[in-house]
Design a protein around this motif. Structure first.
Motif, short mmCIF file in Angstrom:
data_model
loop_
_atom_site.label_atom_id
_atom_site.label_comp_id
_atom_site.label_asym_id
_atom_site.label_seq_id
_atom_site.Cartn_x
_atom_site.Cartn_y
_atom_site.Cartn_z
N LEU A 116 53.18 51.26 40.70
CA LEU A 116 51.81 51.53 41.12
C LEU A 116 50.94 51.88 39.91
CD1 LEU A 116 49.71 51.97 43.37
CD2 LEU A 116 50.60 54.31 43.61
N ARG A 117 51.44 52.72 39.03
CA ARG A 117 50.68 53.09 37.83
C ARG A 117 50.44 51.87 36.93
NH1 ARG A 117 53.90 57.60 38.38
NH2 ARG A 117 55.36 56.89 36.81
N ARG A 118 51.46 51.03 36.78
CA ARG A 118 51.32 49.83 35.95
C ARG A 118 50.25 48.90 36.52
NH1 ARG A 118 56.64 47.38 35.58
NH2 ARG A 118 57.02 48.99 34.05
N ILE A 119 50.28 48.69 37.82
CA ILE A 119 49.29 47.82 38.47
C ILE A 119 47.90 48.44 38.37
CG2 ILE A 119 48.55 46.99 40.74
CD1 ILE A 119 51.57 46.50 41.33
N ALA A 120 47.79 49.74 38.63
CA ALA A 120 46.49 50.42 38.58
C ALA A 120 45.83 50.25 37.21
CB ALA A 120 46.65 51.89 38.92
N ALA A 121 46.61 50.34 36.15
CA ALA A 121 46.06 50.22 34.80
C ALA A 121 45.61 48.80 34.47
CB ALA A 121 47.10 50.69 33.78
N ALA A 122 46.13 47.82 35.20
CA ALA A 122 45.83 46.41 34.89
C ALA A 122 44.81 45.76 35.82
CB ALA A 122 47.13 45.60 34.92
N ILE A 123 44.38 46.45 36.85
CA ILE A 123 43.42 45.88 37.80
C ILE A 123 42.10 45.59 37.09
CG2 ILE A 123 41.95 46.47 39.78
CD1 ILE A 123 44.33 47.88 40.98
N ARG A 124 41.49 44.48 37.45
CA ARG A 124 40.18 44.11 36.93
C ARG A 124 39.17 44.09 38.07
NH1 ARG A 124 41.05 39.31 32.61
NH2 ARG A 124 42.64 40.36 31.37
N TYR A 125 37.92 43.96 37.71
CA TYR A 125 36.85 43.94 38.72
C TYR A 125 37.10 42.87 39.79
CZ TYR A 125 32.30 43.35 40.85
OH TYR A 125 31.28 43.24 41.75
N GLU A 126 37.62 41.74 39.39
CA GLU A 126 37.78 40.62 40.33
C GLU A 126 39.12 40.65 41.09
OE1 GLU A 126 38.83 39.04 36.15
OE2 GLU A 126 37.39 40.41 37.01
N THR A 127 39.99 41.62 40.85
CA THR A 127 41.28 41.68 41.51
C THR A 127 41.13 41.85 43.02
OG1 THR A 127 42.34 42.63 39.54
CG2 THR A 127 43.47 42.94 41.63
N ARG A 128 41.92 41.10 43.75
CA ARG A 128 41.96 41.20 45.21
C ARG A 128 43.41 41.39 45.65
NH1 ARG A 128 39.76 35.69 47.24
NH2 ARG A 128 41.26 35.06 45.65
N LEU A 129 43.59 41.93 46.85
CA LEU A 129 44.89 41.97 47.50
C LEU A 129 44.89 40.83 48.51
CD1 LEU A 129 47.61 43.23 48.39
CD2 LEU A 129 46.27 44.70 49.92
N ILE A 130 45.79 39.89 48.34
CA ILE A 130 45.89 38.73 49.24
C ILE A 130 47.11 38.96 50.14
CG2 ILE A 130 46.12 36.23 49.44
CD1 ILE A 130 43.60 37.07 47.88
#
Length: 164
Positions: free
Chosen positions: A148-162
């Protein structure tokens, strides 16, 4: 789909070329999500926020907001603040964001039924820490804390959950 999207697959949450084991709602996947059904809604959900416990971790991203004592999330379809963050005291059904356990120490907020909630369609779908592998959520996506921490640090403005 964008290469910045998180995609729920049969084997986990795929993001940036990796697949992370995850849990979903106890009600499985649903096209017609309803409040309290425990389902994870299908669709493309934008990431609209990130919340964290500053007393338990460093800020995971420069745009993350701290969870303060008294921060709650309304899950009462009968209230005008349904599916919004609210503050205690709050006389309607809600979830405490600042919990004794670590479940919501880091929360990625999606735009499910937000910002103008349709009453009864289900409150926010979060991406948060799992309780343990294989243990379902109330409709959210659960991940191992390090993932979760790894993903949180890498999210960008355009990131979506599909969720297909």
């Amino acid at each position: 789909m964008s290469p910045h999207d998180m995609v729920l697959t049969r084997v986990g949450l795929r993001f940036q070329g990796r697949c992370y084991p995850c849990t979903i709602g106890r009600g499985g996947l649903a096209m017609d999500k309803r409040e309290g059904d425990g389902a994870t809604p299908r669709g493309a959900h934008r990431i609209v926020g990130m919340l964290y416990r500053p007393d338990r971790m460093a800020r995971p991203a420069d745009w993350a907001l701290p969870i303060r004592p008294g921060d709650l999330w309304s899950d009462d379809p009968g209230d005008e603040d349904y599916n919004l963050m609210v503050r205690a005291p709050y006389g309607h059904s809600h979830e405490a964001l600042r919990r004794a356990d670590p479940l919501y120490d880091l929360v990625i907020v999606t735009d499910w039924n937000w910002p103008k909630a349709e009453r009864g369609r289900g409150s926010c779908i979060f991406i948060h820490r799992w309780r343990r592998p294989g243990y379902p959520t109330a409709g959210c996506i659960g991940l191992r804390p390090g993932h979760l921490r790894r993903i949180a640090a890498a999210i960008r403005y355009e990131t979506r959950l599909i969720v297909r």
